[in-house]
Design an enzyme around this catalytic site. Sequence first.
Site, PDB file in Angstrom:
ATOM      1  N   SER A  12     -24.926  94.817 -18.810  1.00  0.00           N
ATOM      2  CA  SER A  12     -23.881  93.614 -18.954  1.00  0.00           C
ATOM      3  C   SER A  12     -22.427  93.716 -18.252  1.00  0.00           C
ATOM      4  CB  SER A  12     -23.239  92.649 -20.831  1.00  0.00           C
ATOM      5  OG  SER A  12     -22.656  93.596 -21.145  1.00  0.00           O
ATOM      6  N   LYS A  13     -21.768  92.204 -18.302  1.00  0.00           N
ATOM      7  CA  LYS A  13     -20.342  92.337 -18.111  1.00  0.00           C
ATOM      8  C   LYS A  13     -19.705  93.193 -18.805  1.00  0.00           C
ATOM      9  CE  LYS A  13     -21.189  88.214 -14.993  1.00  0.00           C
ATOM     10  NZ  LYS A  13     -20.952  86.484 -15.251  1.00  0.00           N
ATOM     11  N   ARG A  14     -19.457  93.084 -19.461  1.00  0.00           N
ATOM     12  CA  ARG A  14     -19.001  93.561 -20.358  1.00  0.00           C
ATOM     13  C   ARG A  14     -18.790  95.295 -20.564  1.00  0.00           C
ATOM     14  NH1 ARG A  14     -20.564  89.556 -23.290  1.00  0.00           N
ATOM     15  NH2 ARG A  14     -19.046  87.426 -23.303  1.00  0.00           N
TER      16      ARG A  14
END
Length: 507
Positions: free
Chosen positions: A264-266
């Site tokens: 994910s982006k995080r």
Amino acid sequence: MSENVRVRFAPSPTGALHIGGVRTALFNYLFAKKHKGTFVLRIEDTDQTRYVANAEQYIVDALEWCNIPFDEGPGKNEKFGPYRQSERKDLYKKYADELLEKGWAYYAFDTSEELDAHRKDHEANGKTFIYNWHNREKGRLVNSLVLSEEEVQQKISAGEKYVVRFKTPQDEVLVMQDEVRGEVKVNTNTLDDKVLFKSDGMPTYHLANIVDDHLMEISHVIRGEEWLPSLPLHTLLYRAFEWESPKFAHLSLILKPVGKGKLSKRDGDKLGFPVFPLEYTNEKTGDVSRGYREDGYFSDAFINMLALLGWNPGTEQELFSLEQLVEAFDLARVSKSGAKFSPDKTKWFNQQYLQQKTEEELATLFLPLLEKNNVSSDRTYIQKVVSLIKERAVFVDDFWGLSSFFFENPTEYEAKAAKKQWKETTGDLMTELVTVIETIEDFSIENAQTDIKGWITSKEIGFGKVMQPLRLSLVGKLAGPDLFEIMTMIGKEATIKRIQNAIAALS
RNA sequence: GGCCCGUUCGUCUAGUGGUUAGGACGCAAGGUUUUCAUCCUUGAAACAGGAGUUCGAUUCUCCUACGGGCUACCA
């Protein structure tokens, strides 16, 4: 493929595009080019609450850097425009109304709170709440299937908020075809009556997506696996509108290299590698996330790596130019299972691409780094340096660390190496070496080699006794290209100077 | 919980009923380089488990386990 191939990449502008999104775009691009088709970019910004202003430009820039630009999209070749769903807003209402009229959809007045309560209630009883025929006509939900026409009109004219839901057919097993997975079967009784039109006057993804894909004459929908659960709904929508459905291909997800779940982006900065193609600054927080471009990756290496994540040509070839990828790409060879992302392999690709570049190209890329270190040198010298060090490098950014001694004298000597290689007698030996070097008239590799090696042999000592301290003197550590190359590159004067410096510092 | 998808070396993968189960990354050892890296050679390393179908299953079917996704008036 005889028909006209048109594919689309339809991201939601909620932030930077991460590598999973880039791969989806890439596969769409490759498929389009392979079939001489069109690659469309559509911005799915129907959720005003998640809209991020700089996201769209980021997406465009990222595709550009990856060298997979869209053929049609916002501001470009707008045959089917506009390409932002927010600008197509007025269009969708008409289609929602059409479904309402045909009996494929209905008004629902339930509030989010009421629905939450129903869900909790069911859960407490060990059941699953589904908004479909199980519940919709039993009187506990407020919608146009249980209300009279007058009541519905009354609510609407009183300004009561409503959504439009799809009326899922009952007791039917849908058999759908996916280009990478084959048959997918779902019983419609397990499906929710999804919201098609929101109370804020915007369509949901489901409606907008189907309407736009149809209007834009999309032939193949290539998207992430996270959409597979909505394939039944989308199939049903095409049926309801009596439109021909495009073909679907659902790509498996890219997973975290370690641990569980999809990337994910995080994750990126946390896991020590970028998840974004370009550096990204979060508008709200000001946080900056690393990008492959800024980390020194070549875009073609990055794309090559992504292409092989979830796809393979069936041969043992691993290095592909974009043209070769277009040529070789085939949806049938896309793998069904999720792939863990590998930062190591990504580096390997970059190293391969770096080795393929010419010294001219690499020298040009090296220039800014030299400038940063306040070094100016002539072009042929730089190219020669590059030719001697490139095989040790993975990134252009490695160059300075691998070659600084070609441009300036070492200022320190690696302690461990000095301790091991610089003995009591080394100083005298090095002093004598200086006199040997001084007598070499034409300081070429051949002459230096002949004279110095000859001298070592005549002294009847091991080569290491001389060469290791010499390397330490010239480089500052026990690493780097051939010593005679280095000496002749920096010249006789500098060679002598460096040996004297070392004697002063280490003896 | 429900629905759907998946499961070959640590990782990415080849393989479509009979193979010494192949390649790549990474790892280890040796060689080359009197250095480091590169490079070369070699090695360790996998069919999730159980039933069935079959003369024969990594390959086909079913079950289980595990992994993943979805389950919002987000996409």
